[in-house]
Motif scaffolding. Sequence first.
Motif, PDB file in Angstrom:
ATOM      1  N   GLN A 258       0.830  -1.203   0.000  1.00 49.28           N
ATOM      2  CA  GLN A 258       0.000   0.000   0.000  1.00 49.28           C
ATOM      3  C   GLN A 258       0.867   1.256   0.000  1.00 49.28           C
ATOM      4  O   GLN A 258       0.586   2.225  -0.701  1.00 49.28           O
ATOM      5  CB  GLN A 258      -0.907  -0.008   1.234  1.00 49.28           C
ATOM      6  N   LEU A 259       1.934   1.228   0.787  1.00 57.21           N
ATOM      7  CA  LEU A 259       2.830   2.385   0.834  1.00 57.21           C
ATOM      8  C   LEU A 259       3.453   2.637  -0.532  1.00 57.21           C
ATOM      9  O   LEU A 259       3.606   3.791  -0.956  1.00 57.21           O
ATOM     10  CB  LEU A 259       3.921   2.144   1.877  1.00 57.21           C
ATOM     11  N   VAL A 262       0.889   4.374  -2.656  1.00 58.00           N
ATOM     12  CA  VAL A 262       0.741   5.785  -2.253  1.00 58.00           C
ATOM     13  C   VAL A 262       1.903   6.614  -2.775  1.00 58.00           C
ATOM     14  O   VAL A 262       1.733   7.781  -3.161  1.00 58.00           O
ATOM     15  CB  VAL A 262       0.647   5.891  -0.709  1.00 58.00           C
ATOM     16  N   TYR A 273      -0.031  10.154   4.551  1.00 58.87           N
ATOM     17  CA  TYR A 273      -0.399   8.781   4.911  1.00 58.87           C
ATOM     18  C   TYR A 273       0.297   8.364   6.204  1.00 58.87           C
ATOM     19  O   TYR A 273      -0.303   7.723   7.072  1.00 58.87           O
ATOM     20  CB  TYR A 273      -0.025   7.851   3.760  1.00 58.87           C
ATOM     21  N   TYR A 277      -1.717   7.399   9.429  1.00 56.33           N
ATOM     22  CA  TYR A 277      -1.571   6.019   9.881  1.00 56.33           C
ATOM     23  C   TYR A 277      -1.228   5.971  11.368  1.00 56.33           C
ATOM     24  O   TYR A 277      -1.703   5.103  12.098  1.00 56.33           O
ATOM     25  CB  TYR A 277      -0.483   5.328   9.059  1.00 56.33           C
ATOM     26  N   GLU A 358      -3.458  15.989   2.788  1.00 57.00           N
ATOM     27  CA  GLU A 358      -3.477  14.554   2.511  1.00 57.00           C
ATOM     28  C   GLU A 358      -3.836  13.751   3.768  1.00 57.00           C
ATOM     29  O   GLU A 358      -4.587  12.776   3.708  1.00 57.00           O
ATOM     30  CB  GLU A 358      -2.118  14.099   1.977  1.00 57.00           C
ATOM     31  N   PHE A 362      -7.081  11.378   4.275  1.00 64.20           N
ATOM     32  CA  PHE A 362      -6.927   9.966   4.628  1.00 64.20           C
ATOM     33  C   PHE A 362      -7.768   9.617   5.842  1.00 64.20           C
ATOM     34  O   PHE A 362      -8.484   8.603   5.850  1.00 64.20           O
ATOM     35  CB  PHE A 362      -5.449   9.667   4.908  1.00 64.20           C
ATOM     36  N   VAL A 416      -5.416   9.404  -5.027  1.00 62.85           N
ATOM     37  CA  VAL A 416      -5.048   8.690  -3.805  1.00 62.85           C
ATOM     38  C   VAL A 416      -6.272   8.350  -2.954  1.00 62.85           C
ATOM     39  O   VAL A 416      -6.253   7.390  -2.177  1.00 62.85           O
ATOM     40  CB  VAL A 416      -4.033   9.537  -2.989  1.00 62.85           C
ATOM     41  N   TRP A 420      -7.694   4.924  -0.444  1.00 66.44           N
ATOM     42  CA  TRP A 420      -8.357   4.919   0.873  1.00 66.44           C
ATOM     43  C   TRP A 420      -9.697   4.186   0.787  1.00 66.44           C
ATOM     44  O   TRP A 420     -10.067   3.448   1.700  1.00 66.44           O
ATOM     45  CB  TRP A 420      -8.582   6.337   1.391  1.00 66.44           C
TER      46      TRP A 420
END
Length: 470
Positions: A258-259, A262, A273, A277, A358, A362, A416, A420
Amino acid sequence: MRGHLPRLVALAGPVYGELLSGVVASVVGAYWVAGLGAPAVAAVTLAGTVENLLLGLVLVVASGTTVRLAHAHGAGDRAGAGRVARAAWRLCALGSLLIAVPGFLARDRIAGAFLDGEAAALAADWFTVAFPAFALFFAQRIADELFKGVGDTRTPLRTALLGNALLLVLDPLLILGPGPFPALGVTGAALALTASRAVALAVTALLRRRRRPPAPAGGPLADGPPAEGLLAEGRAITATGAPFGLDFTARMGVGTVQLGLVAAFGVPAVAGYGVGYRVLLIVTMAFYAVRQAAAIEAARLTGAARRAGVDPAAAVRSLARDTAGLAGVLGAGAALLCAAVARPVTALFTDDPAVAGEAVGFLRTAGLYLLPYALVVALGGVHQATGAGRRPVVAVLFGLTAQLASGAALSGPFGVRGLWAGMTIGALVQLALLLLPLPRRRAGATGDGPLRNGPDEVSEMRLVERNASA
């Protein structure tokens, strides 16, 4: 509160405090390391990633120990409880040896595989301390689980607070070297972590020695040959804990992918993110605390049912309902909280408008996944502790696959934010698969691997999954 809720809350509260204290200590430690420059930060980040991967292996033994011990405790089988403890320590010793020695010998190669230059050298310095001390990390987890397995989650909280408080003191002293202390940098951070774990483990061992019950009259292994009994128990612990370890490792792997997805949207998206997170981590730890509590209680109930010679299915269904209710409240509350405080909380971490935007996006979008995610995590504990661990693992694997696929597809038109949204889709798929009714099993059909209180005893755990679908 009614039913199992008081017990769940009593067990989960200290577990959440234990998890939270560890996160706070790691964040403060990262703050001190950040002053050493980017290479040091990269080295410690790699070290944390490697330890998280190894944690998946540790969880197999630790979680299996908790469930097996809780089952023996519920059944009133002190011989079985003693066998679980002895087998767990032997698995801990074996696992520590198999990881520490190769890791220490390959420390330079591991560091060089991900970093180069000064960062790789600093990572190797960390591993020089961390791999030989891995046994402390493994042993502390086993010692904590031996308390949790008998329903005591407060003692692990106290020792975690002690160790993390010591870490908060040692980090600046050994990293920066004020006054008479040497400035050891990244090596100092590793030494501080090792020292704090050693003290916590010593205190835990002392407390366990004081509270250890006397051995039963027939001896802890009176029901069979010692070597054979411990070998069988070791296999049972590993089989019971495997779903927990697989679940954790799968989520870690998907988080890494996932990273990478992104990162395609630029540095502000990655930084946002990262901020979001960390905030989600604080709330999702509550879900994992409920998961541990539910697993402990489910195993205890099935053990008690075995002792009474009754079917545990009704008690397990009741526990599952109360677990879902508690997780649902926590998940919904977390989603609303993230939406409400996204902007002010983000401001505590960054003043960059792009990164803040961002992070807020998120938290508000990914917050939608918190309710189904809470239910999946918490109910997974009940399933895995009652011998039905294959189902949540399959649900997680399919759900995480759906998350990546839908996120990648939606990121085209929605950027992005599509990633999510994919998190929510993945959590809903996991929940749907976990709650999907199963066909009634034929009499005598085997389950995922029944819990046994002794190597030669057939548990009634298979009845749980079969009757739960009725």
